[in-house]
Design a protein around this motif. Structure first.
Motif, PDB file in Angstrom:
ATOM      1  N   THR A  40       0.835  -1.208   0.000  1.00  0.00           N
ATOM      2  CA  THR A  40       0.000   0.000   0.000  1.00  0.00           C
ATOM      3  C   THR A  40       0.866   1.252   0.000  1.00  0.00           C
ATOM      4  O   THR A  40       0.361   2.353   0.129  1.00  0.00           O
ATOM      5  CB  THR A  40      -0.925   0.021   1.243  1.00  0.00           C
ATOM      6  OG1 THR A  40      -0.115  -0.081   2.415  1.00  0.00           O
ATOM      7  CG2 THR A  40      -1.911  -1.137   1.194  1.00  0.00           C
ATOM      8  N   SER A  41       2.180   1.093  -0.113  1.00  0.00           N
ATOM      9  CA  SER A  41       3.102   2.225  -0.106  1.00  0.00           C
ATOM     10  C   SER A  41       3.107   2.909  -1.469  1.00  0.00           C
ATOM     11  O   SER A  41       3.489   2.308  -2.476  1.00  0.00           O
ATOM     12  CB  SER A  41       4.512   1.748   0.259  1.00  0.00           C
ATOM     13  OG  SER A  41       5.397   2.824   0.340  1.00  0.00           O
ATOM     14  N   LEU A  42       2.690   4.155  -1.477  1.00  0.00           N
ATOM     15  CA  LEU A  42       2.465   4.864  -2.731  1.00  0.00           C
ATOM     16  C   LEU A  42       3.749   5.434  -3.330  1.00  0.00           C
ATOM     17  O   LEU A  42       3.965   5.357  -4.546  1.00  0.00           O
ATOM     18  CB  LEU A  42       1.445   5.979  -2.509  1.00  0.00           C
ATOM     19  CG  LEU A  42       0.982   6.775  -3.732  1.00  0.00           C
ATOM     20  CD1 LEU A  42       0.310   5.866  -4.747  1.00  0.00           C
ATOM     21  CD2 LEU A  42       0.015   7.879  -3.301  1.00  0.00           C
ATOM     22  N   LEU A  43       4.615   5.999  -2.506  1.00  0.00           N
ATOM     23  CA  LEU A  43       5.785   6.718  -3.022  1.00  0.00           C
ATOM     24  C   LEU A  43       6.734   5.839  -3.839  1.00  0.00           C
ATOM     25  O   LEU A  43       7.201   6.268  -4.906  1.00  0.00           O
ATOM     26  CB  LEU A  43       6.529   7.391  -1.873  1.00  0.00           C
ATOM     27  CG  LEU A  43       5.813   8.593  -1.230  1.00  0.00           C
ATOM     28  CD1 LEU A  43       6.660   9.172  -0.104  1.00  0.00           C
ATOM     29  CD2 LEU A  43       5.520   9.665  -2.277  1.00  0.00           C
ATOM     30  N   PRO A  44       7.072   4.617  -3.401  1.00  0.00           N
ATOM     31  CA  PRO A  44       7.956   3.789  -4.233  1.00  0.00           C
ATOM     32  C   PRO A  44       7.363   3.469  -5.603  1.00  0.00           C
ATOM     33  O   PRO A  44       8.087   3.405  -6.600  1.00  0.00           O
ATOM     34  CB  PRO A  44       8.134   2.515  -3.396  1.00  0.00           C
ATOM     35  CG  PRO A  44       7.841   2.927  -1.998  1.00  0.00           C
ATOM     36  CD  PRO A  44       6.776   3.981  -2.114  1.00  0.00           C
ATOM     37  N   VAL A  45       6.058   3.286  -5.650  1.00  0.00           N
ATOM     38  CA  VAL A  45       5.406   2.989  -6.932  1.00  0.00           C
ATOM     39  C   VAL A  45       5.445   4.215  -7.836  1.00  0.00           C
ATOM     40  O   VAL A  45       5.717   4.109  -9.040  1.00  0.00           O
ATOM     41  CB  VAL A  45       3.952   2.522  -6.701  1.00  0.00           C
ATOM     42  CG1 VAL A  45       3.227   2.335  -8.034  1.00  0.00           C
ATOM     43  CG2 VAL A  45       3.949   1.226  -5.903  1.00  0.00           C
ATOM     44  N   LEU A  46       5.198   5.388  -7.274  1.00  0.00           N
ATOM     45  CA  LEU A  46       5.275   6.617  -8.070  1.00  0.00           C
ATOM     46  C   LEU A  46       6.687   6.835  -8.600  1.00  0.00           C
ATOM     47  O   LEU A  46       6.870   7.274  -9.740  1.00  0.00           O
ATOM     48  CB  LEU A  46       4.839   7.819  -7.228  1.00  0.00           C
ATOM     49  CG  LEU A  46       3.346   7.898  -6.882  1.00  0.00           C
ATOM     50  CD1 LEU A  46       3.077   9.089  -5.972  1.00  0.00           C
ATOM     51  CD2 LEU A  46       2.494   7.987  -8.144  1.00  0.00           C
ATOM     52  N   ALA A  47       7.682   6.522  -7.782  1.00  0.00           N
ATOM     53  CA  ALA A  47       9.064   6.655  -8.241  1.00  0.00           C
ATOM     54  C   ALA A  47       9.346   5.710  -9.398  1.00  0.00           C
ATOM     55  O   ALA A  47      10.091   6.049 -10.329  1.00  0.00           O
ATOM     56  CB  ALA A  47      10.018   6.373  -7.082  1.00  0.00           C
ATOM     57  N   GLU A  48       8.728   4.528  -9.359  1.00  0.00           N
ATOM     58  CA  GLU A  48       8.958   3.546 -10.422  1.00  0.00           C
ATOM     59  C   GLU A  48       8.296   3.948 -11.731  1.00  0.00           C
ATOM     60  O   GLU A  48       8.827   3.681 -12.810  1.00  0.00           O
ATOM     61  CB  GLU A  48       8.456   2.173  -9.968  1.00  0.00           C
ATOM     62  CG  GLU A  48       8.853   1.048 -10.902  1.00  0.00           C
ATOM     63  CD  GLU A  48       8.538  -0.318 -10.347  1.00  0.00           C
ATOM     64  OE1 GLU A  48       8.671  -1.308 -11.097  1.00  0.00           O
ATOM     65  OE2 GLU A  48       8.145  -0.408  -9.162  1.00  0.00           O
ATOM     66  N   VAL A  49       7.129   4.581 -11.653  1.00  0.00           N
ATOM     67  CA  VAL A  49       6.424   4.942 -12.889  1.00  0.00           C
ATOM     68  C   VAL A  49       6.777   6.346 -13.374  1.00  0.00           C
ATOM     69  O   VAL A  49       6.338   6.743 -14.457  1.00  0.00           O
ATOM     70  CB  VAL A  49       4.888   4.831 -12.714  1.00  0.00           C
ATOM     71  CG1 VAL A  49       4.487   3.411 -12.373  1.00  0.00           C
ATOM     72  CG2 VAL A  49       4.365   5.807 -11.669  1.00  0.00           C
ATOM     73  N   LEU A  50       7.557   7.092 -12.588  1.00  0.00           N
ATOM     74  CA  LEU A  50       7.924   8.450 -12.984  1.00  0.00           C
ATOM     75  C   LEU A  50       8.596   8.502 -14.364  1.00  0.00           C
ATOM     76  O   LEU A  50       8.263   9.379 -15.173  1.00  0.00           O
ATOM     77  CB  LEU A  50       8.819   9.082 -11.928  1.00  0.00           C
ATOM     78  CG  LEU A  50       9.307  10.503 -12.220  1.00  0.00           C
ATOM     79  CD1 LEU A  50       8.131  11.467 -12.358  1.00  0.00           C
ATOM     80  CD2 LEU A  50      10.257  10.981 -11.118  1.00  0.00           C
ATOM     81  N   PRO A  51       9.552   7.601 -14.674  1.00  0.00           N
ATOM     82  CA  PRO A  51      10.144   7.652 -16.022  1.00  0.00           C
ATOM     83  C   PRO A  51       9.116   7.464 -17.132  1.00  0.00           C
ATOM     84  O   PRO A  51       9.238   8.069 -18.202  1.00  0.00           O
ATOM     85  CB  PRO A  51      11.153   6.496 -16.003  1.00  0.00           C
ATOM     86  CG  PRO A  51      11.476   6.300 -14.566  1.00  0.00           C
ATOM     87  CD  PRO A  51      10.210   6.591 -13.825  1.00  0.00           C
ATOM     88  N   LEU A  52       8.094   6.640 -16.895  1.00  0.00           N
ATOM     89  CA  LEU A  52       7.067   6.431 -17.911  1.00  0.00           C
ATOM     90  C   LEU A  52       6.203   7.681 -18.080  1.00  0.00           C
ATOM     91  O   LEU A  52       5.803   8.022 -19.199  1.00  0.00           O
ATOM     92  CB  LEU A  52       6.200   5.227 -17.539  1.00  0.00           C
ATOM     93  CG  LEU A  52       6.943   3.895 -17.453  1.00  0.00           C
ATOM     94  CD1 LEU A  52       6.028   2.799 -16.919  1.00  0.00           C
ATOM     95  CD2 LEU A  52       7.493   3.500 -18.819  1.00  0.00           C
TER      96      LEU A  52
END
Length: 225
Positions: free
Chosen positions: A3-15
């Protein structure tokens, strides 16, 4: 899944950055605000684009979450292969775009379709923004990659919806800047936007090829990370 949002956002940021740097929407985002009533039409283009990005990412996110639930919460292998495939598609598109890029005097000529952007109505600008997000293979690949990451990584609709919304905003920020510049800067913003327009005409194909190759490589390198 988490449920941790920030790591997922960091992963999709390049996309999201890959969508933000997509040349066709960039060109449309600069040309449309330079037309009469340009700020309003520019924001209509932005609204259509945002809706299209959210639709693509949202659908793939929901599908990835469903597949994760069916697979008992472990869809990492399937997501990895999907990322690898998307990365390879982007790399192939990048190579083709680089090989077909215009050279010499041809690179200075505005595309024929660009003239039609200056006479778009608000509804047509909205439709164009939506179409640029859902009918372009490059856009679909970036959006699908983000949806796979979000849907396979987050638990619960709340974090997923938040991630999709943040991704959409980041992906569309470059289309938001020109109409905002015209709205707040008025005539003072037009010369600068005109220079940006000319630069994009000369370098659209090169930018597209570099973006596709770079982000395709990122997807491939992260496929099974």
């Amino acid at each position: 899944m988490t449920t941790s949002l920030l790591p997922v956002l960091a992963e999709v940021l390049p996309l999201a950055l890959g969508i933000a740097l997509s040349p066709l929407p960039l060109v449309a985002g600069v040309v449309v605000p330079l037309s009469p009533h340009g700020a309003a039409r520019g924001f209509a283009l932005l609204a259509g684009r945002l809706l299209g990005v959210l639709a693509v990412v949202g659908v793939v996110t929901a599908l990835a979450e469903y597949l994760a639930e069916v697979g008992g919460g472990d869809a990492s292998a399937g997501v990895g292969w999907a990322r690898l495939l998307l990365g390879l598609v982007l790399m192939v598109l990048g190579v083709l775009k680089w090989a077909k890029r215009p050279r010499g005097d041809d690179a200075e000529k505005p595309p024929r379709w660009m003239a039609s952007l200056e006479s778009l109505s608000g509804p047509r600008a909205f439709g164009l923004g939506f179409l640029l997000s859902v009918a372009n293979p490059k856009e679909l690949a970036f959006g699908a990659g983000a949806g796979l990451v979000i849907g396979s990584s987050l638990t619960g609709w709340g974090p997923s919806v938040a991630a999709v919304a943040v991704f959409g905003v980041l992906a569309c920020v470059t289309v938001a800047l020109p109409p905002a510049a015209v709205l707040f800067g008025g005539e003072r913003a037009r010369p600068a936007l005109g220079e940006v327009r000319r630069w994009l005409i000369r370098n659209t194909a090169t930018i597209s090829a570099i973006v596709l190759l770079f982000f395709g490589a990122i997807l491939i390198s992260n496929a099974f990370a």
